[in-house]
Write an enzyme that holds these catalytic residues in place. Structure first.
Site, mmCIF file in Angstrom:
data_model
loop_
_atom_site.group_PDB
_atom_site.id
_atom_site.type_symbol
_atom_site.label_atom_id
_atom_site.label_comp_id
_atom_site.label_asym_id
_atom_site.label_seq_id
_atom_site.Cartn_x
_atom_site.Cartn_y
_atom_site.Cartn_z
ATOM 1 C CG HIS A 1 11.374 -0.628 -4.330
ATOM 2 N ND1 HIS A 1 10.723 -1.747 -4.785
ATOM 3 C CD2 HIS A 1 10.885 0.406 -5.054
ATOM 4 C CE1 HIS A 1 9.874 -1.420 -5.747
ATOM 5 N NE2 HIS A 1 9.950 -0.103 -5.919
ATOM 6 C CG ASP B 1 13.335 -7.319 -2.173
ATOM 7 O OD1 ASP B 1 12.682 -6.626 -1.369
ATOM 8 O OD2 ASP B 1 13.531 -6.975 -3.351
#
Length: 372
Positions: A136, A165
């Site tokens: 992540h 991200d």
């Protein structure tokens, strides 16, 4: 042909999005906000990745495009996906490397569509020792060096998922796809865009690498210009418990900052003397504690002192500057960021697609003139 009205500078561009989480839907949102027509392919009876993982009923990243539910392991649904991709300018997917190939939807599975731009978003990239491992945002920025550089001297601080991200991921994928689409338009030849978050975060750190290479960045948190190490670039608490962010780096801004803070020339230690920084930080901190955040915000409002209140999300949406810019809007019952950037001739807008609506395969195929 599409039945959507022309809007934004990307009107006429067609993209297929394979439903995902985080950087892939944000990439599709940016394209859709600027006029591209995006069809989002999701698993049947799926509430969406954002709902399944994060619990959100309405994800702003999924706005402005229609959702087509397909079971890509079923031959009939796979044929629909292939027909749509064959009519698209580009595809956006964020699967683990090899998944799309196993479905029969990899880049090599469209030899009759040489202009297709195939956008691939992963954390580690399509190749490399970690390519097949999960991760992540926090893992990607940790391995890229960014997380080590952000935080207090005692511990790194998680910068939400903005750096990995959306910074190293979405923005690099979107830019890469636009570059590939530009070339495809000129040459008729598409290509694969392999966007790894780790690569993008490395790119975001270019300025920091430059400072380091010039001997101006120490690999310790809290001792550098941009990491809170200097007293005149940081965050200070106020009497109310709120905070002010200051950054008067240039000398003329620093003089104005001192004046508005109520310091006469010579009151503060020389900021060029590193040994005096603790005393300088203490003096600034003590002065900020004499007033509330909003009092200080009013004092600095409209000045070049580079001092601003630290606002919550709700306060940011209500700030006069953001209201004047139209930075936020209400959509589907939720306050969310408006399309950006601003365009003088072809402004973007949220498209007619709904995060809660579904279209049928027949509707999607007819819209793009695709046939099975």
């Amino acid at each position: 042909m599409t039945d959507q009205p022309a809007r934004g500078p990307l009107a006429g561009l067609r993209l297929v999005e394979i439903s995902g989480l985080g950087p892939t839907p944000f990439t599709a949102q940016l394209f859709a906000d600027l006029g591209a027509e995006v069809i989002r392919i999701a698993r049947p009876d799926s509430a969406g990745a954002a709902h399944n993982v994060l619990g959100m009923e309405n994800d702003p990243l999924e706005r402005g495009r229609d959702v087509l539910e397909l079971d890509l392991k079923a031959p009939a649904d796979l044929a629909v996906a292939r027909a749509l991709i064959a009519r698209a300018d580009g595809l956006i997917e964020g699967m683990r490397p090899g998944v799309m190939e196993r479905l029969g939807l990899g880049p090599a599975d469209f030899p009759d569509h040489p202009a297709l731009v195939y956008g691939r978003m992963t954390g580690w990239g399509q190749t490399g020792p970690l390519a097949q491992t999960a991760g992540h945002d926090i893992n990607f920025i940790a391995l890229s060096g960014a997380l080590h550089a952000i935080g207090t001297p005692e511990t790194p601080t998680i910068p939400l998922n903005l750096v990995g991200d959306f910074g190293g991921g979405t923005l690099w994928l979107a830019f890469g796809m636009m570059a590939a689409l530009w070339r495809a338009r000129a040459t008729g030849q598409g290509q694969v865009v392999d966007a790894a978050i780790t690569d993008g975060v490395a790119g975001l750190l270019g300025m920091i690498w430059g400072l380091k290479g010039n001997g101006l960045w120490a690999e310790r948190r809290g001792v550098n210009l941009l990491d809170g190490g200097v007293p005149y670039y940081g965050i200070y608490p106020c009497a109310c418990g709120g905070h002010m962010a200051i950054g008067p780096i240039e000398e003329k801004f620093w003089r104005l900052f001192q004046e508005l803070m109520g310091f006469a020339p010579g009151d503060l230690p020389d900021r060029g003397d590193r040994a005096a920084w603790p005393a300088l930080r203490a003096a600034i901190g003590a002065r900020f504690l004499e007033r509330s955040r909003d009092d200080w915000a009013a004092i600095f409002e409209g000045s070049d002192a580079c001092a601003t209140p630290v606002l919550s999300l709700s306060e940011a949406a209500a700030h006069p500057h953001n209201i004047a810019r139209g930075a936020y809007l209400e959509h589907e019952g939720m306050t969310q960021p408006a399309p950006a950037p601003k365009f003088s001739a072809t402004p973007g807008a949220i498209g007619p697609g709904s995060t809660r609506a579904r279209i049928t395969a027949a509707e999607a195929l007819a819209r793009w003139g695709a046939a099975l």
